[in-house]
Design an enzyme around this catalytic site. Structure first.
Site, PDB file in Angstrom:
ATOM      1  N   ASN A   9     158.669   3.261   0.734  1.00 49.75           N
ATOM      2  CA  ASN A   9     158.725   4.592   1.356  1.00 49.75           C
ATOM      3  C   ASN A   9     157.607   5.438   0.748  1.00 49.75           C
ATOM      4  O   ASN A   9     157.709   5.868  -0.393  1.00 49.75           O
ATOM      5  CB  ASN A   9     160.098   5.216   1.065  1.00 49.75           C
ATOM      6  CG  ASN A   9     160.203   6.649   1.552  1.00 49.75           C
ATOM      7  OD1 ASN A   9     159.349   7.118   2.307  1.00 49.75           O
ATOM      8  ND2 ASN A   9     161.246   7.337   1.122  1.00 49.75           N
ATOM      9  N   LYS A  11     156.769   8.338   1.669  1.00 49.88           N
ATOM     10  CA  LYS A  11     157.106   9.763   1.744  1.00 49.88           C
ATOM     11  C   LYS A  11     155.905  10.565   2.271  1.00 49.88           C
ATOM     12  O   LYS A  11     155.176  10.085   3.129  1.00 49.88           O
ATOM     13  CB  LYS A  11     157.566  10.275   0.378  1.00 49.88           C
ATOM     14  CG  LYS A  11     158.624   9.382  -0.263  1.00 49.88           C
ATOM     15  CD  LYS A  11     159.263  10.011  -1.457  1.00 49.88           C
ATOM     16  CE  LYS A  11     160.194   9.014  -2.118  1.00 49.88           C
ATOM     17  NZ  LYS A  11     161.022   9.597  -3.154  1.00 49.88           N
ATOM     18  N   HIS A  93     167.616   9.586   4.218  1.00 52.62           N
ATOM     19  CA  HIS A  93     167.130   9.613   2.833  1.00 52.62           C
ATOM     20  C   HIS A  93     167.624  10.899   2.164  1.00 52.62           C
ATOM     21  O   HIS A  93     167.716  11.946   2.826  1.00 52.62           O
ATOM     22  CB  HIS A  93     165.601   9.556   2.827  1.00 52.62           C
ATOM     23  CG  HIS A  93     165.037   9.336   1.456  1.00 52.62           C
ATOM     24  ND1 HIS A  93     164.930  10.350   0.530  1.00 52.62           N
ATOM     25  CD2 HIS A  93     164.583   8.214   0.847  1.00 52.62           C
ATOM     26  CE1 HIS A  93     164.430   9.856  -0.589  1.00 52.62           C
ATOM     27  NE2 HIS A  93     164.210   8.568  -0.429  1.00 52.62           N
ATOM     28  N   GLU A  95     166.243  12.962   0.392  1.00 48.30           N
ATOM     29  CA  GLU A  95     165.335  14.106   0.512  1.00 48.30           C
ATOM     30  C   GLU A  95     165.482  14.790   1.876  1.00 48.30           C
ATOM     31  O   GLU A  95     165.315  16.003   1.986  1.00 48.30           O
ATOM     32  CB  GLU A  95     163.891  13.635   0.256  1.00 48.30           C
ATOM     33  CG  GLU A  95     163.674  13.363  -1.232  1.00 48.30           C
ATOM     34  CD  GLU A  95     162.648  12.301  -1.544  1.00 48.30           C
ATOM     35  OE1 GLU A  95     161.845  11.944  -0.666  1.00 48.30           O
ATOM     36  OE2 GLU A  95     162.657  11.809  -2.696  1.00 48.30           O
ATOM     37  N   GLU A 163     171.023   4.489  -2.805  1.00 47.84           N
ATOM     38  CA  GLU A 163     170.056   5.192  -3.635  1.00 47.84           C
ATOM     39  C   GLU A 163     170.741   6.347  -4.367  1.00 47.84           C
ATOM     40  O   GLU A 163     170.914   7.436  -3.789  1.00 47.84           O
ATOM     41  CB  GLU A 163     168.934   5.758  -2.775  1.00 47.84           C
ATOM     42  CG  GLU A 163     168.155   4.711  -2.009  1.00 47.84           C
ATOM     43  CD  GLU A 163     166.761   5.208  -1.674  1.00 47.84           C
ATOM     44  OE1 GLU A 163     165.800   4.578  -2.115  1.00 47.84           O
ATOM     45  OE2 GLU A 163     166.633   6.247  -1.003  1.00 47.84           O
ATOM     46  N   GLY A 169     162.878   8.767  -8.133  1.00 48.67           N
ATOM     47  CA  GLY A 169     161.690   9.427  -8.672  1.00 48.67           C
ATOM     48  C   GLY A 169     161.854   9.978 -10.076  1.00 48.67           C
ATOM     49  O   GLY A 169     161.025  10.755 -10.544  1.00 48.67           O
ATOM     50  N   SER A 209     163.807   4.357  -8.640  1.00 50.69           N
ATOM     51  CA  SER A 209     162.993   4.000  -9.803  1.00 50.69           C
ATOM     52  C   SER A 209     162.872   2.489 -10.022  1.00 50.69           C
ATOM     53  O   SER A 209     162.837   2.015 -11.158  1.00 50.69           O
ATOM     54  CB  SER A 209     163.529   4.690 -11.061  1.00 50.69           C
ATOM     55  OG  SER A 209     163.448   6.101 -10.916  1.00 50.69           O
ATOM     56  N   GLY A 231     157.803   5.568  -5.340  1.00 53.41           N
ATOM     57  CA  GLY A 231     156.559   5.663  -6.099  1.00 53.41           C
ATOM     58  C   GLY A 231     155.829   4.340  -6.295  1.00 53.41           C
ATOM     59  O   GLY A 231     154.602   4.270  -6.143  1.00 53.41           O
TER      60      GLY A 231
END
Ligand code: PEP
Length: 249
Positions: A9, A11, A93, A95, A163, A169, A209, A231
């Site tokens: 992802n 993002k 997600h 976010e 998640e 993150g 992570s 990430g």
């Protein structure tokens, strides 16, 4: 058997220059048996699809609207995603749940729309730190799973990503026992709802992570069929070892 999937992802990261990472990823993962999905920002979908045309990398979106077209400024429809070459879409997600107030009901409606458009729905669920500390992890996961995954889900059309919000993150990762507890619970819940045959075909991804240094241990956990990676998916050099670890698991 559930498919082994390493999904990235990106993002709201990446411009034209990031497309070279896809070529590098294809080269670095040649021969890998795990499925690879990269979800770039919408601006890169078409070019990412072109760049990965003759590779095993599939491209996915990061969200979709429930309508096929219309007055929805800034949104993207499933028709647009498929037109741009996407094969899947991340939905719910944390976010988006936080930044855009997405509810389980909306996530479920989006997933139904995605399934109708022959896109694989990657449905995200997970508890906040407060919920974990209050001992509500399984209750939250169960509630989100039941309300976000559509009744028409199958292993071919739907993937669930667990998640924990506090692990996204942050560099913080649940213990392997904590991951196992949730994934075993999710499989049991899916089995109760859909029956063993469908439930065992739905891939359960862990996200939060994941890195090359912890991927192999996480992939050895029961009922973990892959990862949704933020990430560490941005650079081929970081993501390729995760794909390799999954392929070898
Ligand atoms: C994510 O955004 O889905 C995610 C898991 O991010 P990260 O890998 O950076 O924690």
């Amino acid at each position: 058997m559930a498919r082994k999937i390493a999904a990235g992802n990106w993002k709201m990261n990446g411009g034209s220059a990031a497309l070279s990472e896809l070529t590098a990823l294809a080269e670095a993962t040649a021969g890998a048996t795990a499925e690879i999905i990269i979800c770039p920002p919408a601006t890169l979908l078409s070019r990412a699809s072109d760049a990965t045309k003759d590779t095993p990398i599939a491209i996915g979106g990061q969200d979709c609207h429930t309508a096929s077209a219309g007055a929805h400024t800034g949104d993207i429809s499933t028709e647009m995603l498929t037109d741009a070459g996407a094969m899947s879409v991340i939905l719910g997600h944390s976010e988006r749940r936080t930044d855009h107030g997405e509810t389980d009901a909306l996530v479920c409606a989006k997933a139904e729309t995605a399934l109708s458009a022959n896109l694989t729905a990657i449905v995200c669920i997970g508890e906040t730190l407060e919920e974990r500390e209050a001992g509500q992890t399984l209750a939250v996961a169960g509630r989100q799973l039941a309300a976000s995954v559509p009744a028409s889900a199958t292993g071919a059309t739907c993937v669930v990503a667990y998640e924990p919000v506090w692990a996204i993150g942050t560099g913080k990762v649940p213990t392997l026992e904590q991951i196992a507890e949730v994934h075993d619970f999710l499989r049991a819940e899916l089995t109760t709802r859909f029956g063993a045959e469908i439930a065992e075909g739905i891939s359960l991804l862990y996200g939060g992570s994941v890195k090359s240094s912890n991927a192999a241990d996480i992939f050895a956990v029961s009922n973990v069929d892959g990862a949704l990676v933020g990430g560490a998916s941005l650079k081929a050099a970081d993501f390729a070892p995760i794909v390799t670890a999954l392929s070898n698991s």
